[in-house]
Scaffold this motif. Structure first.
Motif, PDB file in Angstrom:
ATOM      1  N   MET A  41     -15.213   4.389  -8.064  1.00 53.70           N
ATOM      2  CA  MET A  41     -15.343   5.731  -8.632  1.00 53.70           C
ATOM      3  C   MET A  41     -13.985   6.214  -9.112  1.00 53.70           C
ATOM      4  N   VAL A  42     -13.998   7.123 -10.081  1.00 57.32           N
ATOM      5  CA  VAL A  42     -12.780   7.782 -10.544  1.00 57.32           C
ATOM      6  C   VAL A  42     -12.813   9.192  -9.971  1.00 57.32           C
ATOM      7  N   GLY A  43     -11.921   9.463  -9.032  1.00 58.60           N
ATOM      8  CA  GLY A  43     -12.043  10.720  -8.297  1.00 58.60           C
ATOM      9  C   GLY A  43     -13.285  10.647  -7.432  1.00 58.60           C
ATOM     10  N   ASN A  44     -14.256  11.506  -7.741  1.00 53.41           N
ATOM     11  CA  ASN A  44     -15.529  11.458  -7.011  1.00 53.41           C
ATOM     12  C   ASN A  44     -16.710  11.299  -7.951  1.00 53.41           C
ATOM     13  N   THR A  45     -16.484  10.625  -9.094  1.00 49.74           N
ATOM     14  CA  THR A  45     -17.553  10.485 -10.075  1.00 49.74           C
ATOM     15  C   THR A  45     -17.489   9.129 -10.771  1.00 49.74           C
ATOM     16  N   TYR A  46     -18.588   8.786 -11.442  1.00 53.70           N
ATOM     17  CA  TYR A  46     -18.635   7.612 -12.299  1.00 53.70           C
ATOM     18  C   TYR A  46     -18.523   8.069 -13.751  1.00 53.70           C
ATOM     19  N   ILE A  47     -17.685   7.392 -14.513  1.00 51.47           N
ATOM     20  CA  ILE A  47     -17.474   7.778 -15.903  1.00 51.47           C
ATOM     21  C   ILE A  47     -18.599   7.271 -16.783  1.00 51.47           C
ATOM     22  N   ASP A  48     -18.852   5.969 -16.743  1.00 53.86           N
ATOM     23  CA  ASP A  48     -19.935   5.345 -17.517  1.00 53.86           C
ATOM     24  C   ASP A  48     -20.537   4.263 -16.628  1.00 53.86           C
ATOM     25  N   TYR A  49     -21.490   4.689 -15.792  1.00 56.96           N
ATOM     26  CA  TYR A  49     -22.005   3.819 -14.736  1.00 56.96           C
ATOM     27  C   TYR A  49     -22.700   2.585 -15.305  1.00 56.96           C
ATOM     28  N   THR A  50     -23.498   2.765 -16.355  1.00 64.32           N
ATOM     29  CA  THR A  50     -24.237   1.641 -16.936  1.00 64.32           C
ATOM     30  C   THR A  50     -23.284   0.579 -17.470  1.00 64.32           C
ATOM     31  N   ARG A  64       0.844  -1.201   0.000  1.00 59.93           N
ATOM     32  CA  ARG A  64       0.000   0.000   0.000  1.00 59.93           C
ATOM     33  C   ARG A  64       0.874   1.244   0.000  1.00 59.93           C
ATOM     34  N   SER A  65       0.530   2.176  -0.888  1.00 56.97           N
ATOM     35  CA  SER A  65       1.293   3.430  -0.977  1.00 56.97           C
ATOM     36  C   SER A  65       0.316   4.591  -1.107  1.00 56.97           C
ATOM     37  N   VAL A  66       0.705   5.751  -0.654  1.00 55.43           N
ATOM     38  CA  VAL A  66      -0.157   6.925  -0.677  1.00 55.43           C
ATOM     39  C   VAL A  66       0.351   7.902  -1.731  1.00 55.43           C
ATOM     40  N   GLY A  67      -0.587   8.552  -2.413  1.00 54.21           N
ATOM     41  CA  GLY A  67      -0.215   9.521  -3.441  1.00 54.21           C
ATOM     42  C   GLY A  67      -1.372  10.434  -3.775  1.00 54.21           C
ATOM     43  N   VAL A  68      -1.147  11.310  -4.726  1.00 49.57           N
ATOM     44  CA  VAL A  68      -2.160  12.276  -5.149  1.00 49.57           C
ATOM     45  C   VAL A  68      -2.592  11.931  -6.576  1.00 49.57           C
ATOM     46  N   PHE A  69      -3.894  11.756  -6.745  1.00 47.39           N
ATOM     47  CA  PHE A  69      -4.471  11.438  -8.049  1.00 47.39           C
ATOM     48  C   PHE A  69      -5.146  12.692  -8.596  1.00 47.39           C
ATOM     49  N   GLU A  70      -4.700  13.133  -9.763  1.00 43.11           N
ATOM     50  CA  GLU A  70      -5.271  14.315 -10.395  1.00 43.11           C
ATOM     51  C   GLU A  70      -6.251  13.893 -11.487  1.00 43.11           C
ATOM     52  N   PHE A  71      -7.478  14.421 -11.385  1.00 43.61           N
ATOM     53  CA  PHE A  71      -8.504  14.075 -12.377  1.00 43.61           C
ATOM     54  C   PHE A  71      -9.492  15.234 -12.498  1.00 43.61           C
ATOM     55  N   ASP A  72      -9.751  15.657 -13.735  1.00 45.38           N
ATOM     56  CA  ASP A  72     -10.671  16.771 -13.995  1.00 45.38           C
ATOM     57  C   ASP A  72     -10.292  18.013 -13.173  1.00 45.38           C
ATOM     58  N   ASP A  73      -9.016  18.315 -13.188  1.00 35.52           N
ATOM     59  CA  ASP A  73      -8.501  19.501 -12.495  1.00 35.52           C
ATOM     60  C   ASP A  73      -8.715  19.472 -10.990  1.00 35.52           C
ATOM     61  N   GLU A  74      -8.951  18.291 -10.461  1.00 34.05           N
ATOM     62  CA  GLU A  74      -9.061  18.131  -9.016  1.00 34.05           C
ATOM     63  C   GLU A  74      -7.989  17.164  -8.534  1.00 34.05           C
ATOM     64  N   LYS A  75      -7.646  17.268  -7.272  1.00 38.83           N
ATOM     65  CA  LYS A  75      -6.649  16.394  -6.682  1.00 38.83           C
ATOM     66  C   LYS A  75      -7.277  15.582  -5.546  1.00 38.83           C
ATOM     67  N   PHE A  76      -6.917  14.292  -5.520  1.00 46.26           N
ATOM     68  CA  PHE A  76      -7.489  13.380  -4.528  1.00 46.26           C
ATOM     69  C   PHE A  76      -6.349  12.598  -3.879  1.00 46.26           C
ATOM     70  N   ASP A  77      -6.337  12.579  -2.564  1.00 38.53           N
ATOM     71  CA  ASP A  77      -5.378  11.746  -1.837  1.00 38.53           C
ATOM     72  C   ASP A  77      -5.898  10.308  -1.828  1.00 38.53           C
ATOM     73  N   VAL A  78      -5.091   9.387  -2.283  1.00 39.60           N
ATOM     74  CA  VAL A  78      -5.525   7.987  -2.344  1.00 39.60           C
ATOM     75  C   VAL A  78      -4.470   7.081  -1.741  1.00 39.60           C
ATOM     76  N   VAL A  79      -4.925   5.948  -1.221  1.00 37.29           N
ATOM     77  CA  VAL A  79      -4.042   4.872  -0.776  1.00 37.29           C
ATOM     78  C   VAL A  79      -4.249   3.721  -1.752  1.00 37.29           C
ATOM     79  N   ALA A  80      -3.234   3.456  -2.569  1.00 35.78           N
ATOM     80  CA  ALA A  80      -3.366   2.500  -3.665  1.00 35.78           C
ATOM     81  C   ALA A  80      -2.801   1.134  -3.284  1.00 35.78           C
ATOM     82  N   ASN A  81      -3.459   0.081  -3.790  1.00 33.59           N
ATOM     83  CA  ASN A  81      -2.971  -1.291  -3.616  1.00 33.59           C
ATOM     84  C   ASN A  81      -2.152  -1.717  -4.829  1.00 33.59           C
TER      85      ASN A  81
END
Length: 358
Positions: A309-318, A160-177
């Motif tokens: 989710m990608v960031g805080n949204t769904y890209i193509d939920y269906t 597990r590692s921590v980093g910053v994910f940038e998506f749609d001009d927003e930044k999200f702190d994530v802990v990735a596996n």
């Protein structure tokens, strides 16, 4: 180590008896039973008919007794066998009358063993379902502490590692596996190298890295891909539809060497890995399913209790739901799902959640 596309095969033991053979055997058995009961003693039947005819013609008063009368002296010729059977069996029945069970206590023929087998099958099914709902192994912990966990009994290690994910001009702190899977005694494959290449390489140790496999080209899945691959002189695998996102992140200088697509397969050392198409979070998202280990690496398509989710949204939920239902939840219910974030889960546990997502 090689990449090849091939259709999935369905294997299983062949039936030893055809339906036609079973039907013939059943008819033969039925015929044998009939021949051994009805019309068992034709000479006795003929004598009974003659005797009944003589008595009928010799009656002075012309009266006719009921064939099934109380005195049992005359019976229908067709019942000769039943009468004979009754006469032969009655003394035995009388002798054992004290020990014979009451009608409501008598066992019903053919019900005992099948019911026991059915009950046992139900218990087994319930046990599998219960097991699928329980936390699974080392990776079921709900915490998101950075570090290394494992290996588990199947030779899988989580970093597990921590980093910053940038998506749609927003930044999200994530802990990735990041997942490290033992391929044989000499080497491993690395799935979704996240933000800490050094931690991944340290967990691999002296073993060789045969392949770096990415489920898609978002940062948490490819951030350390080049560094890990170059250090180990390993190939990188990615779906071709993810190349644009890859170039935005890593440039065009180092392209992944292996293009993977759904319905393909990877044979690496002792592992056979099926590539599952999981579009939805991105058009080229894939999963890696290792049937012999009972595990699938789902990337961000499915996490414990929710579609990813990608960031805080769904890209193509269906499309994402279709991928989850068709590719992941169709796997055996005890299949472990190891996602890009959060704890592990199982196909059986997430199947119970699916209706709430639709």
């Amino acid at each position: 180590m090689f990449w090849k596309r091939k259709p999935k095969k369905q294997e299983g033991p062949e039936a030893t008896d055809s339906a036609a053979e079973v039907a013939v055997d059943d008819k033969a058995a039925a015929g044998a039973t009939d021949s051994g009961t009805a019309g068992e003693n034709p000479s006795e039947e003929k004598d009974a008919v003659a005797e009944a005819s003589e008595k009928d013609s010799g009656r002075a008063d012309g009266s006719e007794k009921d064939p099934g009368g109380a005195d049992g002296s005359e019976k229908d010729p067709g019942g000769a066998e039943a009468d004979a059977a009754s006469t032969d069996e009655k003394p035995v029945a009388d002798a054992d009358a004290d020990e014979a069970p009451a009608d409501d206590e008598k066992p019903v023929v053919g019900e005992g063993e099948p019911d026991a087998e059915a009950a046992e099958a139900d218990e087994d099914a319930e046990a599998v379902a219960a097991e699928a709902d329980e936390p699974v192994g080392l990776f079921a912990d709900e915490t998101e502490e950075v570090g290394v966990t494992g290996p588990d009994p199947d030779g899988i290690t989580r970093v597990r590692s921590v980093g910053v994910f940038e998506f749609d001009d927003e930044k999200f702190d994530v802990v990735a596996n990041t997942w490290i899977v033992k391929a044989d005694d000499e080497g491993v494959i690395v799935i979704d190298p996240g933000y800490d290449a050094e931690a991944v390489l340290e967990a691999v140790g002296d073993r060789e890295i045969y392949l770096v496999a990415c489920t898609n080209a978002y940062g948490p899945h490819i951030e350390s891909a080049i560094k890990v691959a170059e250090e180990a002189d390993a190939d990188i695998a990615l779906h071709p539809r993810e190349m644009r996102a890859w170039r935005r992140h890593h440039g065009a200088e180092h392209r992944p060497e292996i293009e993977v697509e759904g319905q393909g397969a990877l044979d690496i050392a002792d592992l056979h890995i099926d590539v599952l198409a999981l579009p939805g979070t991105s058009s080229g998202s894939v999963g890696y399913y290792i049937a012999e280990l009972g595990v699938v690496f789902s990337g961000d398509a499915l996490r414990k209790g929710e579609p990813g989710m990608v960031g805080n949204t769904y890209i193509d939920y269906t499309t994402q739901l279709a991928s989850i239902g068709e590719a992941l939840l169709s796997l055996p219910p005890d299949t472990r799902i190891l996602p890009d974030r959060g704890p592990s889960t199982t196909s059986g546990a997430e199947s119970k959640n699916f209706d709430s997502w639709v």
